[in-house]
Write an enzyme that holds these catalytic residues in place. Sequence first.
Site, PDB file in Angstrom:
ATOM      1  N   ARG A  88      -1.600  12.544  10.002  1.00  0.00           N
ATOM      2  CA  ARG A  88      -0.271  13.087  10.316  1.00  0.00           C
ATOM      3  C   ARG A  88       0.023  14.219   9.342  1.00  0.00           C
ATOM      4  O   ARG A  88      -0.313  14.143   8.173  1.00  0.00           O
ATOM      5  CB  ARG A  88       0.772  11.971  10.210  1.00  0.00           C
ATOM      6  CG  ARG A  88       2.125  12.306  10.743  1.00  0.00           C
ATOM      7  CD  ARG A  88       2.932  11.039  10.993  1.00  0.00           C
ATOM      8  NE  ARG A  88       2.484  10.358  12.207  1.00  0.00           N
ATOM      9  CZ  ARG A  88       2.822   9.119  12.535  1.00  0.00           C
ATOM     10  NH1 ARG A  88       3.593   8.405  11.739  1.00  0.00           N
ATOM     11  NH2 ARG A  88       2.402   8.592  13.671  1.00  0.00           N
ATOM     12  N   SER A 118       6.296   7.905  12.783  1.00  0.00           N
ATOM     13  CA  SER A 118       6.219   6.572  12.198  1.00  0.00           C
ATOM     14  C   SER A 118       7.065   5.561  12.958  1.00  0.00           C
ATOM     15  O   SER A 118       8.030   5.901  13.639  1.00  0.00           O
ATOM     16  CB  SER A 118       6.685   6.639  10.740  1.00  0.00           C
ATOM     17  OG  SER A 118       6.861   5.360  10.203  1.00  0.00           O
ATOM     18  N   ASP A 145       0.799  -1.233   0.000  1.00  0.00           N
ATOM     19  CA  ASP A 145       0.000   0.000   0.000  1.00  0.00           C
ATOM     20  C   ASP A 145       0.827   1.277   0.000  1.00  0.00           C
ATOM     21  O   ASP A 145       0.333   2.335  -0.381  1.00  0.00           O
ATOM     22  CB  ASP A 145      -0.942   0.019   1.208  1.00  0.00           C
ATOM     23  CG  ASP A 145      -0.196  -0.006   2.542  1.00  0.00           C
ATOM     24  OD1 ASP A 145       1.050  -0.109   2.552  1.00  0.00           O
ATOM     25  OD2 ASP A 145      -0.862   0.068   3.595  1.00  0.00           O
ATOM     26  N   HIS A 146       2.090   1.202   0.394  1.00  0.00           N
ATOM     27  CA  HIS A 146       2.883   2.418   0.584  1.00  0.00           C
ATOM     28  C   HIS A 146       3.606   2.891  -0.674  1.00  0.00           C
ATOM     29  O   HIS A 146       4.107   4.015  -0.697  1.00  0.00           O
ATOM     30  CB  HIS A 146       3.923   2.199   1.685  1.00  0.00           C
ATOM     31  CG  HIS A 146       3.436   2.519   3.053  1.00  0.00           C
ATOM     32  ND1 HIS A 146       2.307   1.955   3.597  1.00  0.00           N
ATOM     33  CD2 HIS A 146       3.937   3.342   4.018  1.00  0.00           C
ATOM     34  CE1 HIS A 146       2.128   2.420   4.823  1.00  0.00           C
ATOM     35  NE2 HIS A 146       3.104   3.264   5.101  1.00  0.00           N
ATOM     36  N   ARG A 156       9.104   3.777  11.657  1.00  0.00           N
ATOM     37  CA  ARG A 156      10.162   3.605  10.660  1.00  0.00           C
ATOM     38  C   ARG A 156      11.493   3.174  11.275  1.00  0.00           C
ATOM     39  O   ARG A 156      12.246   3.972  11.820  1.00  0.00           O
ATOM     40  CB  ARG A 156      10.316   4.940   9.927  1.00  0.00           C
ATOM     41  CG  ARG A 156      10.979   4.875   8.583  1.00  0.00           C
ATOM     42  CD  ARG A 156      10.771   6.192   7.874  1.00  0.00           C
ATOM     43  NE  ARG A 156       9.360   6.447   7.645  1.00  0.00           N
ATOM     44  CZ  ARG A 156       8.833   7.658   7.504  1.00  0.00           C
ATOM     45  NH1 ARG A 156       9.594   8.714   7.564  1.00  0.00           N
ATOM     46  NH2 ARG A 156       7.539   7.798   7.289  1.00  0.00           N
ATOM     47  N   ASP A 176       3.915  -0.607  11.274  1.00  0.00           N
ATOM     48  CA  ASP A 176       3.451   0.715  10.885  1.00  0.00           C
ATOM     49  C   ASP A 176       2.896   1.371  12.139  1.00  0.00           C
ATOM     50  O   ASP A 176       2.232   0.717  12.953  1.00  0.00           O
ATOM     51  CB  ASP A 176       2.365   0.627   9.812  1.00  0.00           C
ATOM     52  CG  ASP A 176       2.029   1.993   9.228  1.00  0.00           C
ATOM     53  OD1 ASP A 176       2.529   2.310   8.147  1.00  0.00           O
ATOM     54  OD2 ASP A 176       1.271   2.743   9.870  1.00  0.00           O
TER      55      ASP A 176
END
Length: 796
Positions: free
Chosen positions: A475, A670, A123-124, A672, A188
């Site tokens: 965000r 995030s 999806d990203h 991340r 995520d």
Amino acid sequence: MFSRNARTTAKRSLASYAKFANVPKNLQSRTPPYAKLLANLEKVKKITNNTPLTLAEKILYSHLCDPEESLTSSNLEDIRGKEYLKLYPDRVAMQDASAQMAMLQFMTTGLPDTAVPASFHCDHLIVGKNGEAKDLPSSIETNKEVFDFLESCGKKYGIQFWGPGSGIIHQIVLENFSAPGLMMLGTDSHTPNAGGLGAIAIGVGGADAVDALTHTPWELKAPKILGVKLTGHLSGWSAPKDVISKIAGMLTVRGGTGYIVEYFGEGTSTLSCTGMATICNMGAEIGATTSTFPYQDAHKRYLQATGRGPIAEAADVALNEYGFLRPDKGAQYDKVIEINLSELEPHVNGPYTPDLSTPISKYAETSLKEKWPQNISVGLIGSCTNSSYQDMSRVVDLVQQAAAAGLKPKIPFFVTPGSEQIRATLERDGIIQIFKDNGAKVLANACGPCIGQWDREDVPKATNEVNSIFTSYNRNFRARNDGNRNTMNFLTSPEIVTAMIYSGNAQFNPLTDAIKLDNGKEFRFQAPTGDELPQKGFEHGRDEFYPDLEPTSNADVEIKVSPESDRLQLLYPFDAWSGKELKTTALMKVEGKCTTDHISAAGVWLKYKGHLENISYNTLIGAQNKETGEVNRAYDIDGKGYDIPGLMMKWKEEGRPWTVIAEDNYGEGSAREHAALSPRFLGGQIILVKSFARIHETNLKKQGMLPLTFADAADYDKITAGDILETLNLVDMVAKDGNNGGFLDVKVTKPDGTSFIIKTKHTMSKDQINFFKAGSAINYIGNIRRAEKAARESKQ
């Protein structure tokens, strides 16, 4: 090990939960193991002397690997915020950008399959621009290597592969996998979305996901519990988004750090399941570990509507016969706030931070005072936060009202469906066509503009002119959506976004103001209405977007990673700790907010998520140098300037380990993990800050970095770039498995030779010390698995 009597008791206990065995086979892997969880909870109740538990504690503690080990006291106050819990999650979900590194790490363990059900969600990496028909094929072609890699990993290890166009990870999880009482990890930060269906779902880095995938106990400091009491009911323009928007304004982006947010009160029963998901989704913006709701009738309706009625029946038993899925009477919260839904008005949050909250009634006045742009440039709705059928049906009501009056949007309008199921249902019910007929551009079922995958055309990419956009996203940090640091993203409900596109003026309040029509008359919106669930049920949609829900592993599948690839790169273990004190040079001092977007930028960099070396060229390029005010600029010992990753690389080649100094809530945003991986790869050893965001601090530990906080925040001002920082009692701290009182002394030596000692704090647990000694969590897990394999082979 269990004793024989303990095993017999456990069997008797599990046998008493026989009703849970009625779940059909095709839903068993998606049903929380209620019998096992309730049996574990019995042990927890004995340890805590039947102290009333919150819902969050019930779900969390029922997933403990060993309650006796984690719950070292019968007093919950001695556990919350202090002790580390070792947990066995039920499921793992990974989006395509983060899944690459998660799987590259998993591959190093040599295991043949995963220990728990898992899924990939592409999806990203889908760019939004011209609509699904054009954007999806283009993005698939661009990212084919990555998608093929993940699909082959899915086939080899038995992981579901939701391909590009199938939908956004959090929406698909809600529709298929989330369930009351489930505990899930997701790579995520908005994984808590699943809490809207009564789960404990926590955003983590890829290394944490590997813990669950390898049946390694996953460690979490026991969160405190923040109770949010909801009273009244939403009406008119107010939406679930406004609940969390207001809370963000009340608590700030740091207010939830160290907490699970648990909603309770009579107001919870008035919300839809997808509305609760919206609220939990944005709990990530206040730094919360996760958020959750007690089991409601709305959950049952949603489970039935999404083909999971038997899971709802099992949840009914867990709730009504065993008191699970709700807090105990008398459960105590560490903090409680109250929101009266009946008095809640729509809010607009931003710019540049999701906690700057303004009621819609004051937005016009505030926008003038703050000199925000008065002309709104674009409106965008959808994303994982607000793409439910209820959201879209309320929005289309407004679109139809405007169309009936002859109005068309004055600014570009983008719509992102959350999943193929949502898109197909909207199409069947005519909603997609209404959007298109009224000027909207319907994008692919993917994250798109929300996470920076937006090829924006209405504003020149090199412009310095400030502009504002209204979105229903979660965000809004600088440059997050379109790469433009001057774009102000105002977060609000999809209803308010939609109304604003017909005015395009910040002074317009859709609740009270009118829009002048060409015929001289005035048009006023009526409060929107919509359906909680589609009256005709959900539409399945295109079969090609659905994977096998019960995949099996295949050891014969070969996963190829080309040495020439600039998208994927096999990992090599980080060096183990030398056993000596760390001696580093302060590379730079970061000023102000430093999110994971600042540390490891997204947007165009997402394509390098599977290539550690290439993505490391973005390390801290968004950070502002405290001493010079420059962005992405640091200075060598001789005063020569470099971009930040350039200096890191130079020092790495020279064998000069470094430290970054920063301020509060470092690593906000995030999950991340590249924000931890890249600094480690580039030779960093210590990150010293005033405070950390939870996920980022954990990610640093997983990669063998040493995260420290100032015991006295004023010491931040005493350090300058070029100072030598040397730990004084790290060896002792490691020898004590982190149990040295939580402090570490650091000697700071200035370029002129003068020195002083500052006190810092650490939160390293015994397991995290093991990660540090091994060089990373993956090194540690790999060492254990290899030792286990060798032991098995020696017995053969």
